[in-house]
Design an enzyme around this catalytic site. Structure first.
Site, PDB file in Angstrom:
ATOM      1  N   ARG A 189      -0.891  -9.725   7.602  1.00 13.69           N
ATOM      2  CA  ARG A 189      -0.194  -8.815   8.517  1.00 13.69           C
ATOM      3  C   ARG A 189       1.176  -9.400   8.851  1.00 13.69           C
ATOM      4  NH1 ARG A 189      -3.577  -5.140  11.425  1.00 13.69           N
ATOM      5  NH2 ARG A 189      -5.716  -5.172  10.638  1.00 13.69           N
TER       6      ARG A 189
ATOM      7  N   ARG B 240      -6.563  -8.665   5.247  1.00 15.49           N
ATOM      8  CA  ARG B 240      -5.145  -8.345   5.097  1.00 15.49           C
ATOM      9  C   ARG B 240      -4.211  -9.435   5.633  1.00 15.49           C
ATOM     10  NH1 ARG B 240      -4.890  -1.884   6.630  1.00 15.49           N
ATOM     11  NH2 ARG B 240      -6.825  -1.304   5.580  1.00 15.49           N
TER      12      ARG B 240
ATOM     13  N   HIS C 130      -3.310 -12.937   9.779  1.00 17.30           N
ATOM     14  CA  HIS C 130      -4.226 -12.268   8.854  1.00 17.30           C
ATOM     15  C   HIS C 130      -5.492 -11.871   9.589  1.00 17.30           C
ATOM     16  CE1 HIS C 130      -7.469 -15.295   8.230  1.00 17.30           C
ATOM     17  NE2 HIS C 130      -6.531 -16.146   8.602  1.00 17.30           N
ATOM     18  N   CYS C 131      -6.165 -10.849   9.066  1.00 16.00           N
ATOM     19  CA  CYS C 131      -7.468 -10.455   9.599  1.00 16.00           C
ATOM     20  C   CYS C 131      -8.504 -10.758   8.521  1.00 16.00           C
ATOM     21  CB  CYS C 131      -7.468  -8.988  10.001  1.00 16.00           C
ATOM     22  SG  CYS C 131      -7.038  -7.854   8.659  1.00 16.00           S
ATOM     23  N   ILE C 132      -9.532  -9.952   8.400  1.00 15.49           N
ATOM     24  CA  ILE C 132     -10.595 -10.241   7.445  1.00 15.49           C
ATOM     25  C   ILE C 132     -10.157 -10.002   6.009  1.00 15.49           C
ATOM     26  CG2 ILE C 132     -12.946  -9.612   6.743  1.00 15.49           C
ATOM     27  CD1 ILE C 132     -13.525  -8.896   9.622  1.00 15.49           C
TER      28      ILE C 132
END
Length: 389
Positions: free
Chosen positions: A35, A33, A29-31
């Site tokens: 993924r 989303r 995951h990012c900030i």
């Protein structure tokens, strides 16, 4: 937005709608989303995911199936990861990636670096806070408080090879713990001491007669990535050819002997040289702005290089507008000199307003308009008519 008590339910629903646990090769995951790397993206019910409460949107790019959650993505990711038993520990076969080489490369790089963004951010912000404390004379740079906070922030960068080894191994499909062991080999205190002594005495470091280059790898990136890439090829072969009765012992032994020595003797030095070349190129970005008298009793910076760069960029934006591109706006980065979030340094400057601040936190914090400030002011006032085509 997902309610706190519904994270488990949302995670379960997302897993089911992307094709089930068996269709998930990896997830990070990012900030904002989640993924996913899906084995078969056609099995994902995109419209159903979009309509799920707690999901903001869905997109697919560069080999990743991205479910947009928003600010609560960390909590949702934790519940998703907890329900994916086939991804817990050990090594997992990476998903067969489709698309162009560039898209696969971007997916690999994203998958490796996204998981370590939290410690990188924490380290950068610790440095920034420390610089502010020193600037306002709340902490002395010679005090033990300064030294403790400073090494807390430095820990991420010093042990970066180990952090990268873990995420790279998970992305490339080899054992993350063996990969972290390889990262530990590169920054082991005994190895660092041997390199230091070798530089002083001129005596070469060798292993089985093979020379080891005198380089240290703390804070490095490319050497460990090359090492883990090799490990992803060697480990399956070791598991395949090691006798079944003693495979548990011999496969890791073969993997670490081959990969460890190859990294120290070949891949590490190659990565070290590449890193230095890239560092030299990257350090050329930004500018070491120098204050000069402005003739009015103050100071300015003659930053014609910045003006040319911004002028040429805005000319292209103007052409895009004429071609019908829906350009919503343009933001200069940044309007004022900023402390780097990743390194807490301010040696290289990017703004149109000079700030009297040094990387060690010293300085008066006085502000001075650079030449580019007045130039940009005119560009705005003339709606771009002053740009030089």
């Amino acid at each position: 937005m997902a309610k706190k008590g519904n994270y488990d339910e949302l995670a379960k629903k997302i897993i089911a709608l992307v094709g089930g646990e068996a269709n998930i090769a990896n997830v990070t995951h990012c900030i904002t989303r989640l993924r996913f790397n899906l084995k078969d993206e056609s099995k994902a019910d995109t419209e159903a995911i979009r309509s799920t409460p707690g999901v903001v949107g869905v997109t697919s790019a560069n080999g990743q199936y991205q479910v947009i959650i928003g600010a609560e993505v960390t909590q949702v990711y934790e519940k998703v990861a907890a329900q994916l038993h086939n991804l817990e520990g050990g090594s997992a076969a990476p998903a067969k990636q489709e698309g162009s080489f560039v898209s696969r490369l971007i997916d690999t790089i994203t998958g490796i670096f996204t998981p370590i963004l939290p410690p990188l951010t924490a380290a950068g912000m610790l440095k920034a806070v420390l610089a502010i404390l020193v600037a306002f004379k709340l902490v002395d740079s010679a005090s033990s408080t300064y030294q403790v906070i400073n090494f807390m922030a430095d820990a991420t960068f010093y042990f970066l090879p180990i952090l990268l080894a873990n995420s790279a191994a998970k992305k490339l499909g080899c054992n993350p713990y063996l990969a972290m062991m390889l990262g530990g080999i590169l920054i082991h205190p005994n190895f660092v001491s041997m390199v230091t002594a070798s530089k002083e005495t001129g005596d070469a470091i060798t292993v089985f007669g093979l020379p080891i280059y005198n380089a240290t790898y703390s804070s490095s990136v490319i050497p460990i990535l090359l090492g883990v890439l090799l490990m992803s090829k060697v480990e399956p072969l070791a598991n395949k050819f090691a006798p079944k009765a003693v495979r548990f012992f011999t496969a890791p032994l073969i993997t670490m002997l081959v990969v460890g020595i190859a990294t120290l003797c070949v891949l590490g030095p190659i990565g070290y040289v590449i890193s230095n070349i890239l560092a030299s190129a990257i350090n050329g970005l930004g500018a070491n702005d120098t204050l000069v008298p402005d003739g009015k009793g103050g100071f300015t910076v003659e930053d014609d290089y910045r003006i040319k760069y911004m002028n040429d960029h805005l000319v292209q934006v103007s052409e895009a507008l004429h071609d019908g591109v829906d350009v919503m706006g343009y933001t200069a980065w940044g309007c004022i000199d900023l402390i780097s979030c990743s390194t807490a340094e301010i040696k290289k400057r990017y703004g149109m307003i000079y700030v009297d601040l040094n990387s060690d936190g010293t300085g008066t914090l006085a502000r001075w308009r650079k030449k580019s400030f007045d130039w940009y002011k005119e560009v705005i006032a003339t709606n771009g008519e002053s740009l030089k085509v």
